[in-house]
Motif scaffolding. Structure first.
Motif, PDB file in Angstrom:
ATOM      1  N   ILE A 173      47.884 -48.627   9.921  1.00  0.00           N
ATOM      2  CA  ILE A 173      47.539 -47.398   9.592  1.00  0.00           C
ATOM      3  C   ILE A 173      46.759 -47.254   8.183  1.00  0.00           C
ATOM      4  N   ASP A 174      46.707 -48.201   7.440  1.00  0.00           N
ATOM      5  CA  ASP A 174      46.013 -47.944   6.206  1.00  0.00           C
ATOM      6  C   ASP A 174      44.920 -48.826   5.715  1.00  0.00           C
ATOM      7  N   ILE A 175      43.639 -48.245   5.041  1.00  0.00           N
ATOM      8  CA  ILE A 175      42.775 -49.081   4.442  1.00  0.00           C
ATOM      9  C   ILE A 175      42.777 -48.840   2.993  1.00  0.00           C
ATOM     10  N   SER A 176      43.153 -49.681   2.307  1.00  0.00           N
ATOM     11  CA  SER A 176      42.923 -49.625   0.846  1.00  0.00           C
ATOM     12  C   SER A 176      41.855 -49.908   0.146  1.00  0.00           C
ATOM     13  N   CYS A 177      41.333 -48.979  -0.558  1.00  0.00           N
ATOM     14  CA  CYS A 177      40.039 -49.249  -1.440  1.00  0.00           C
ATOM     15  C   CYS A 177      40.134 -49.334  -2.972  1.00  0.00           C
ATOM     16  N   THR A 178      39.401 -50.199  -3.809  1.00  0.00           N
ATOM     17  CA  THR A 178      39.187 -49.999  -5.249  1.00  0.00           C
ATOM     18  C   THR A 178      37.893 -50.005  -5.522  1.00  0.00           C
ATOM     19  N   VAL A 181      43.310 -44.594  -0.338  1.00  0.00           N
ATOM     20  CA  VAL A 181      43.985 -44.987   0.956  1.00  0.00           C
ATOM     21  C   VAL A 181      43.411 -44.303   2.023  1.00  0.00           C
ATOM     22  N   VAL A 182      42.902 -44.442   2.961  1.00  0.00           N
ATOM     23  CA  VAL A 182      42.352 -43.920   4.190  1.00  0.00           C
ATOM     24  C   VAL A 182      42.996 -44.073   5.422  1.00  0.00           C
ATOM     25  N   ASP A 183      43.432 -43.054   6.207  1.00  0.00           N
ATOM     26  CA  ASP A 183      44.126 -43.374   7.426  1.00  0.00           C
ATOM     27  C   ASP A 183      43.150 -44.256   8.457  1.00  0.00           C
ATOM     28  N   CYS A 184      43.480 -45.111   8.814  1.00  0.00           N
ATOM     29  CA  CYS A 184      42.663 -45.904  10.205  1.00  0.00           C
ATOM     30  C   CYS A 184      43.578 -46.583  11.015  1.00  0.00           C
ATOM     31  N   LEU A 185      44.145 -46.122  12.101  1.00  0.00           N
ATOM     32  CA  LEU A 185      44.938 -46.579  13.214  1.00  0.00           C
ATOM     33  C   LEU A 185      44.362 -47.979  13.593  1.00  0.00           C
ATOM     34  N   THR A 186      45.102 -48.891  13.828  1.00  0.00           N
ATOM     35  CA  THR A 186      44.837 -50.171  14.276  1.00  0.00           C
ATOM     36  C   THR A 186      44.450 -49.910  15.982  1.00  0.00           C
ATOM     37  N   PRO A 187      43.120 -50.066  16.575  1.00  0.00           N
ATOM     38  CA  PRO A 187      42.859 -49.765  17.768  1.00  0.00           C
ATOM     39  C   PRO A 187      43.938 -50.608  18.709  1.00  0.00           C
ATOM     40  N   GLU A 188      44.302 -50.040  20.073  1.00  0.00           N
ATOM     41  CA  GLU A 188      44.778 -50.718  20.808  1.00  0.00           C
ATOM     42  C   GLU A 188      43.814 -51.200  22.011  1.00  0.00           C
ATOM     43  N   PRO A 189      44.106 -52.479  22.711  1.00  0.00           N
ATOM     44  CA  PRO A 189      42.713 -53.054  23.561  1.00  0.00           C
ATOM     45  C   PRO A 189      42.742 -51.946  24.414  1.00  0.00           C
ATOM     46  N   GLY A 190      41.288 -51.360  24.837  1.00  0.00           N
ATOM     47  CA  GLY A 190      40.974 -50.635  25.909  1.00  0.00           C
ATOM     48  C   GLY A 190      40.975 -49.309  25.416  1.00  0.00           C
ATOM     49  N   GLY A 191      41.743 -49.069  24.270  1.00  0.00           N
ATOM     50  CA  GLY A 191      41.768 -47.385  23.688  1.00  0.00           C
ATOM     51  C   GLY A 191      40.345 -46.959  23.084  1.00  0.00           C
ATOM     52  N   THR A 192      40.335 -45.798  22.881  1.00  0.00           N
ATOM     53  CA  THR A 192      39.218 -45.213  22.357  1.00  0.00           C
ATOM     54  C   THR A 192      39.228 -45.393  20.962  1.00  0.00           C
ATOM     55  N   THR A 193      37.868 -45.731  20.276  1.00  0.00           N
ATOM     56  CA  THR A 193      37.683 -46.091  18.918  1.00  0.00           C
ATOM     57  C   THR A 193      36.556 -45.449  18.237  1.00  0.00           C
ATOM     58  N   PHE A 194      36.467 -45.640  16.962  1.00  0.00           N
ATOM     59  CA  PHE A 194      35.255 -45.208  16.115  1.00  0.00           C
ATOM     60  C   PHE A 194      35.311 -46.147  15.020  1.00  0.00           C
ATOM     61  N   SER A 195      34.145 -46.305  14.426  1.00  0.00           N
ATOM     62  CA  SER A 195      33.952 -47.088  13.407  1.00  0.00           C
ATOM     63  C   SER A 195      33.899 -46.231  12.129  1.00  0.00           C
ATOM     64  N   LEU A 196      34.468 -46.825  11.143  1.00  0.00           N
ATOM     65  CA  LEU A 196      34.513 -46.187   9.755  1.00  0.00           C
ATOM     66  C   LEU A 196      33.938 -46.678   8.552  1.00  0.00           C
ATOM     67  N   THR A 197      33.086 -46.178   7.937  1.00  0.00           N
ATOM     68  CA  THR A 197      32.395 -46.723   6.675  1.00  0.00           C
ATOM     69  C   THR A 197      32.894 -45.908   5.599  1.00  0.00           C
ATOM     70  N   ILE A 198      33.297 -46.399   4.596  1.00  0.00           N
ATOM     71  CA  ILE A 198      33.837 -45.768   3.362  1.00  0.00           C
ATOM     72  C   ILE A 198      32.693 -45.976   2.270  1.00  0.00           C
ATOM     73  N   ARG A 199      32.098 -44.779   1.647  1.00  0.00           N
ATOM     74  CA  ARG A 199      31.157 -44.912   0.527  1.00  0.00           C
ATOM     75  C   ARG A 199      31.994 -44.342  -0.832  1.00  0.00           C
ATOM     76  N   PHE A 200      31.172 -45.055  -1.622  1.00  0.00           N
ATOM     77  CA  PHE A 200      31.535 -44.613  -3.163  1.00  0.00           C
ATOM     78  C   PHE A 200      30.321 -44.456  -4.208  1.00  0.00           C
ATOM     79  N   ARG A 201      30.428 -43.576  -4.996  1.00  0.00           N
ATOM     80  CA  ARG A 201      29.649 -43.234  -6.041  1.00  0.00           C
ATOM     81  C   ARG A 201      29.818 -42.781  -7.113  1.00  0.00           C
TER      82      ARG A 201
END
Length: 143
Positions: free
Chosen positions: A60-65, A102-122
């Motif tokens: 579910i999670d992507i953790s960023c520092t 921490v950003v929510d990002c469900l791991t995709p299931e095979p054949g499921g609908t997906t999107f690409s997430l890019t996390i930016r920091f400044r």
């Protein structure tokens, strides 16, 4: 009687010298004015720099520092999520926050609908200078 120089031929050079002297001379600003001499002064003249590191920590999670350096502390750290869905980019506004996220990002299931997430920091530094936009990703996420 011989003269060492002719007044009429030296007049332009004399005027140029007087003008330079009146305007502060040909010398540049002192080293202290340029921020040379101490590391603190030199750092204040540099732009801030940002870096980010993110990893999927669960299904579910992507953790960023993130980190900031350069410029003048304290910094205002800001985060942004960008999503690529069905050929369109959706950009959220920047959120102010700390140096971890921490950003929510469900791991995709095979054949499921997906999107690409890019996390930016400044960051913005104490003088209002903005850093580069560091980014991590893209991560494939499920709806």
């Amino acid at each position: 009687m011989r003269h060492l120089f002719s007044v009429s031929s030296s007049l332009p050079a004399l005027m140029a010298g007087l003008l330079l002297t009146a305007c502060g001379g040909p010398e540049g600003p002192a080293a202290e004015e340029l921020g040379e001499g101490t590391g603190e002064q030199a750092a204040a003249l540099t732009s801030p720099s940002a870096s980010i590191s993110c990893a999927r920590t669960s299904g579910i999670d992507i953790s960023c520092t993130a980190n900031a350096s350069g410029g003048s502390a304290p910094y205002d750290p800001q985060w942004q999520n960008r999503r690529l869905m069905m050929g369109r980019i959706y950009v959220e506004g920047y959120d102010s926050g700390g140096y971890t996220r921490v950003v929510d990002c469900l791991t995709p299931e095979p054949g499921g609908t997906t999107f690409s997430l890019t996390i930016r920091f400044r960051v913005f530094d104490a003088n209002g200078a903005v850093s580069n936009e560091a980014q991590a990703g893209p991560f494939e996420c499920a709806f």
